[in-house]
Every structure is written in structure tokens, then in C-alpha cells.
Design a protein around this motif. Structure first.
Motif, PDB file in Angstrom:
ATOM      1  N   ALA A 182       0.920  -1.265   0.089  1.00 36.54           N
ATOM      2  CA  ALA A 182      -0.072   0.131  -0.088  1.00 36.54           C
ATOM      3  C   ALA A 182       0.798   1.387  -0.001  1.00 36.54           C
ATOM      4  N   LEU A 183       1.876   1.260   0.808  1.00 33.81           N
ATOM      5  CA  LEU A 183       2.896   2.378   0.827  1.00 33.81           C
ATOM      6  C   LEU A 183       3.608   2.669  -0.641  1.00 33.81           C
ATOM      7  N   GLN A 184       3.979   1.482  -1.131  1.00 30.29           N
ATOM      8  CA  GLN A 184       4.663   1.679  -2.512  1.00 30.29           C
ATOM      9  C   GLN A 184       3.740   2.305  -3.480  1.00 30.29           C
ATOM     10  N   LEU A 185       2.549   1.968  -3.495  1.00 37.05           N
ATOM     11  CA  LEU A 185       1.437   2.177  -4.399  1.00 37.05           C
ATOM     12  C   LEU A 185       1.224   3.558  -4.105  1.00 37.05           C
ATOM     13  N   PHE A 186       0.947   3.967  -3.163  1.00 37.77           N
ATOM     14  CA  PHE A 186       1.003   5.667  -2.812  1.00 37.77           C
ATOM     15  C   PHE A 186       2.137   6.420  -3.231  1.00 37.77           C
ATOM     16  N   GLN A 187       3.272   5.959  -2.870  1.00 39.73           N
ATOM     17  CA  GLN A 187       4.321   6.916  -3.223  1.00 39.73           C
ATOM     18  C   GLN A 187       4.609   6.757  -4.606  1.00 39.73           C
ATOM     19  N   GLN A 188       4.013   5.698  -5.599  1.00 39.79           N
ATOM     20  CA  GLN A 188       4.270   6.074  -6.855  1.00 39.79           C
ATOM     21  C   GLN A 188       3.452   7.003  -7.320  1.00 39.79           C
ATOM     22  N   ASP A 189       2.268   7.401  -6.998  1.00 41.96           N
ATOM     23  CA  ASP A 189       1.328   8.567  -7.280  1.00 41.96           C
ATOM     24  C   ASP A 189       0.494   8.952  -6.193  1.00 41.96           C
ATOM     25  N   ARG A 190       1.084  10.034  -5.316  1.00 42.73           N
ATOM     26  CA  ARG A 190       0.561  10.438  -4.104  1.00 42.73           C
ATOM     27  C   ARG A 190      -0.803  11.047  -4.330  1.00 42.73           C
ATOM     28  N   GLU A 191      -1.269  11.520  -5.701  1.00 44.66           N
ATOM     29  CA  GLU A 191      -2.352  12.303  -5.761  1.00 44.66           C
ATOM     30  C   GLU A 191      -3.353  11.338  -6.306  1.00 44.66           C
ATOM     31  N   VAL A 198      -5.752   2.502   0.070  1.00 42.47           N
ATOM     32  CA  VAL A 198      -6.705   2.478   1.205  1.00 42.47           C
ATOM     33  C   VAL A 198      -7.410   1.201   0.967  1.00 42.47           C
ATOM     34  N   ASP A 199      -7.544   0.454  -0.225  1.00 45.38           N
ATOM     35  CA  ASP A 199      -8.245  -0.719  -0.565  1.00 45.38           C
ATOM     36  C   ASP A 199      -7.516  -1.875   0.134  1.00 45.38           C
ATOM     37  N   ILE A 200      -6.071  -1.726  -0.221  1.00 46.08           N
ATOM     38  CA  ILE A 200      -5.120  -2.587   0.185  1.00 46.08           C
ATOM     39  C   ILE A 200      -5.009  -2.578   1.804  1.00 46.08           C
ATOM     40  N   LEU A 201      -5.105  -1.437   2.255  1.00 46.25           N
ATOM     41  CA  LEU A 201      -4.886  -1.412   3.768  1.00 46.25           C
ATOM     42  C   LEU A 201      -6.263  -1.992   4.438  1.00 46.25           C
ATOM     43  N   ASP A 202      -7.403  -1.744   3.754  1.00 48.56           N
ATOM     44  CA  ASP A 202      -8.710  -2.337   4.246  1.00 48.56           C
ATOM     45  C   ASP A 202      -8.466  -4.011   4.304  1.00 48.56           C
ATOM     46  N   ASP A 203      -8.058  -4.644   3.185  1.00 46.16           N
ATOM     47  CA  ASP A 203      -7.768  -6.092   2.921  1.00 46.16           C
ATOM     48  C   ASP A 203      -6.812  -6.552   4.085  1.00 46.16           C
ATOM     49  N   THR A 204      -5.635  -5.354   4.522  1.00 41.59           N
ATOM     50  CA  THR A 204      -4.574  -5.967   5.516  1.00 41.59           C
ATOM     51  C   THR A 204      -5.544  -6.161   6.869  1.00 41.59           C
ATOM     52  N   LEU A 205      -6.448  -5.138   7.065  1.00 41.32           N
ATOM     53  CA  LEU A 205      -6.935  -5.103   8.594  1.00 41.32           C
ATOM     54  C   LEU A 205      -7.764  -6.327   8.483  1.00 41.32           C
ATOM     55  N   LYS A 206      -8.691  -6.745   7.503  1.00 45.12           N
ATOM     56  CA  LYS A 206      -9.166  -8.029   7.385  1.00 45.12           C
ATOM     57  C   LYS A 206      -8.499  -9.078   8.019  1.00 45.12           C
ATOM     58  N   ALA A 207      -7.145  -9.197   7.467  1.00 46.23           N
ATOM     59  CA  ALA A 207      -6.329 -10.336   7.774  1.00 46.23           C
ATOM     60  C   ALA A 207      -5.806 -10.151   9.182  1.00 46.23           C
ATOM     61  N   LEU A 213      -0.820   0.032  12.955  1.00 46.57           N
ATOM     62  CA  LEU A 213      -0.141   1.060  12.136  1.00 46.57           C
ATOM     63  C   LEU A 213      -0.760   0.995  10.919  1.00 46.57           C
ATOM     64  N   VAL A 214      -1.416   0.161  10.460  1.00 47.43           N
ATOM     65  CA  VAL A 214      -2.276   0.100   9.124  1.00 47.43           C
ATOM     66  C   VAL A 214      -3.331   1.109   9.394  1.00 47.43           C
ATOM     67  N   ASN A 215      -4.147   1.223  10.681  1.00 47.33           N
ATOM     68  CA  ASN A 215      -5.245   2.121  10.919  1.00 47.33           C
ATOM     69  C   ASN A 215      -4.584   3.392  11.031  1.00 47.33           C
ATOM     70  N   LEU A 216      -3.570   3.604  11.595  1.00 46.77           N
ATOM     71  CA  LEU A 216      -3.029   5.085  11.551  1.00 46.77           C
ATOM     72  C   LEU A 216      -2.717   5.596  10.208  1.00 46.77           C
ATOM     73  N   THR A 217      -2.122   4.941   9.381  1.00 47.14           N
ATOM     74  CA  THR A 217      -1.807   5.096   7.889  1.00 47.14           C
ATOM     75  C   THR A 217      -2.754   5.372   7.171  1.00 47.14           C
ATOM     76  N   LEU A 222      -6.555   9.041   4.186  1.00 43.31           N
ATOM     77  CA  LEU A 222      -7.995   9.685   4.004  1.00 43.31           C
ATOM     78  C   LEU A 222      -7.855  11.302   4.264  1.00 43.31           C
ATOM     79  N   ARG A 223      -7.198  11.519   5.476  1.00 44.58           N
ATOM     80  CA  ARG A 223      -7.090  13.129   5.743  1.00 44.58           C
ATOM     81  C   ARG A 223      -6.455  13.788   4.586  1.00 44.58           C
ATOM     82  N   GLN A 224      -5.601  13.196   4.079  1.00 46.43           N
ATOM     83  CA  GLN A 224      -4.665  14.006   2.806  1.00 46.43           C
ATOM     84  C   GLN A 224      -5.820  14.065   1.659  1.00 46.43           C
ATOM     85  N   LYS A 225      -6.595  12.994   1.423  1.00 37.41           N
ATOM     86  CA  LYS A 225      -7.653  13.009   0.354  1.00 37.41           C
ATOM     87  C   LYS A 225      -8.745  13.890   0.682  1.00 37.41           C
ATOM     88  N   GLN A 226      -8.941  14.303   1.717  1.00 37.36           N
ATOM     89  CA  GLN A 226      -9.922  15.260   2.199  1.00 37.36           C
ATOM     90  C   GLN A 226      -9.404  16.730   1.877  1.00 37.36           C
TER      91      GLN A 226
END
Length: 237
Positions: A182-191, A198-207, A213-217, A222-226
Motif C-alpha cells: 500500500a505504501l509503495q502504491l501510494f508513493q508511486q502517485d500520491r494524488e 486504502v483498499d489494500i489497507l482495508d484488506d490488510t486489516l481484515k487479515a 499502524l495500518v489504521n494510523l496510515t 484519508l485526511r490527505q484525500k480530504q
């Protein structure tokens, strides 16, 4: 005759020095053994340092550096063993350099030794270290290569520890790699990649629901998106 006497005296001096050196080595070997029995780490370090002076060897130096590293004395470890790669470095030497350089926040230099460790003995745990360090230095393609290796090879019983909470916790290593993905994908294109990350992070939380740290990230993304949405909604001057 005078020359003969000088040669004899020199030979006697060498013999006495050799005996004295051997006795000192024996003494510090016994001292080190006693310090190990007592669990006195500083005593072990002192004994190893003296032995390395009296009878230098790469194995002894590597062991001393490893003890320093294990005690969190990373600069002392590096001062003992050096930071440059050597073709004849032992596995212990490579590990000490890698872990110590990472600890003193020298990711570029640490990567050299982590790559060597992975070359000698690849594992998902080492792939995680390499992925994390490559993300730090913005080598995103290299990071993704190790993330994919980890996702393909991590087993359910493999764990990774995190320490951002007051109480450390562990998650499955595969979940840790999903987080890095998820971090790698975000860093590729932050906008444009926030939603996908976030979808990957949601899947991570399910597992791994305890993955704090995933919740914090996720909350930060989502804050940056807003913020970006609010900026985009503002009328242009």
C-alpha cells in the motif's frame, strides 16, 4: 662476544614475551568464560577486546562487533568491524554492518549489506527489510520486487513485530508485506493512488485486525484525500 651476548639477550626477551603473551591470553579466555557464566556483557566485551589485541582474528572481531550490536551499541559495532563491504566478510560481519547501519539511519549503506545477506540466504524476513529500506530511499521498483517475493513466500507462522504502540505487537508477515505494498502504491502517485492504497489497507486489516499502524496510515491517507478535495473545490482566482 658482545654481539653474541646481544643476540642471546634478544632471544631470551622474545621467549619471555611469548610466555607472557600466552599467559595473558589464557587469563582473558578464563575471564571471558567467567563473565559469560555471570551474564556480565560488559565483562565479555572487555575480555574479547583484550583477546583481539593479544591474538587478533577476524572471527574474534566479528564476535565482538556482534555483541556490541546485540546490546544496541551500533556505533561501537561499526567502529569495530567497519562499514565497507568485503568479499570475504563472514555472514556475521555482513549482518552486523547491515543491522547497525540501518539502526544509525544510513539506509543507502545498509542496503548494500542487506542485499548481500539476501544473495547468500534469501528469506521473506530479509525481503521485508529490503522492501522497507528501498521505500525509504524512494527506490520503488526495487521495493516492489521484494514485496512481491515476500507475498509469494511468507508462511502463516512467520510474524513481524511493530513498536509504535506502548506495547509491541506482532502481525503475520504477509500482512506486513501488504502494508508495504500500500505504501509503495501510494508513493508511486500520491494524488491518484490514495483510494487503491486504502483498499489494500482495508484488506490488510481484515487479515490482521490488530495492525494498529495500518489504521494510523489509513486515517492519514484519508485526511490527505480530504485536504486535496477541499483544495480542488476552492474557486480558482
Amino acid at each position: 662476544m658482545k654481539r653474541i651476548m646481544l643476540v642471546v639477550l634478544f632471544a631470551i626477551t622474545l621467549q619471555m614475551g611469548g610466555q607472557s603473551n600466552a599467559e595473558l591470553i589464557k587469563h582473558f579466555e578464563a575471564y571471558g568464560k567467567q563473565m559469560r557464566a555471570q551474564g556480565d556483557v560488559q565483562g565479555i566485551i572487555n575480555a574479547m577486546t583484550h583477546l583481539n589485541i593479544l591474538a587478533p582474528s577476524e572471527a574474534r572481531k566479528d564476535t565482538l562487533a556482534y555483541i556490541y550490536m546485540s546490546e544496541g551499541q551500533y556505533m561501537q559495532a561499526l567502529n569495530t568491524i567497519g562499514i565497507d563491504p568485503k568479499v570475504d566478510d563472514s555472514n556475521i560481519a555482513v549482518e552486523v554492518k547491515a543491522m547497525s547501519l540501518k539502526a544509525v539511519k544510513q539506509p543507502e549503506r545498509a542496503l548494500v549489506h542487506f542485499n548481500e545477506m539476501f544473495k547468500r540466504n534469501p528469506s521473506p524476513a530479509l525481503a521485508y527489510e529490503l522492501a522497507e529500506l528501498n521505500l525509504q530511499v524512494q527506490k520503488l521498483d526495487e521495493a516492489l520486487k521484494h514485496i512481491n517475493y515476500g507475498l509469494a513466500n511468507a508462511k502463516p507462522d512467520m510474524k513481524h513485530a511493530y513498536y509504535e504502540k506502548q506495547t509491541p505487537y506482532q502481525v503475520e508477515l504477509k500482512s506486513a508485506f501488504m502494508y508495504l505494498k500500500a505504501l509503495q502504491l501510494f508513493q508511486q502517485d500520491r494524488e491518484n493512488n490514495i483510494d487503491a492504497a486504502v483498499d489494500i489497507l482495508d484488506d490488510t486489516l481484515k487479515a490482521s485486525p490488530n495492525f494498529n499502524l495500518v489504521n494510523l496510515t489509513k486515517n492519514e491517507l484519508l485526511r490527505q484525500k480530504q485536504v486535496m478535495q477541499a483544495q480542488a473545490a476552492q474557486p480558482k482566482q
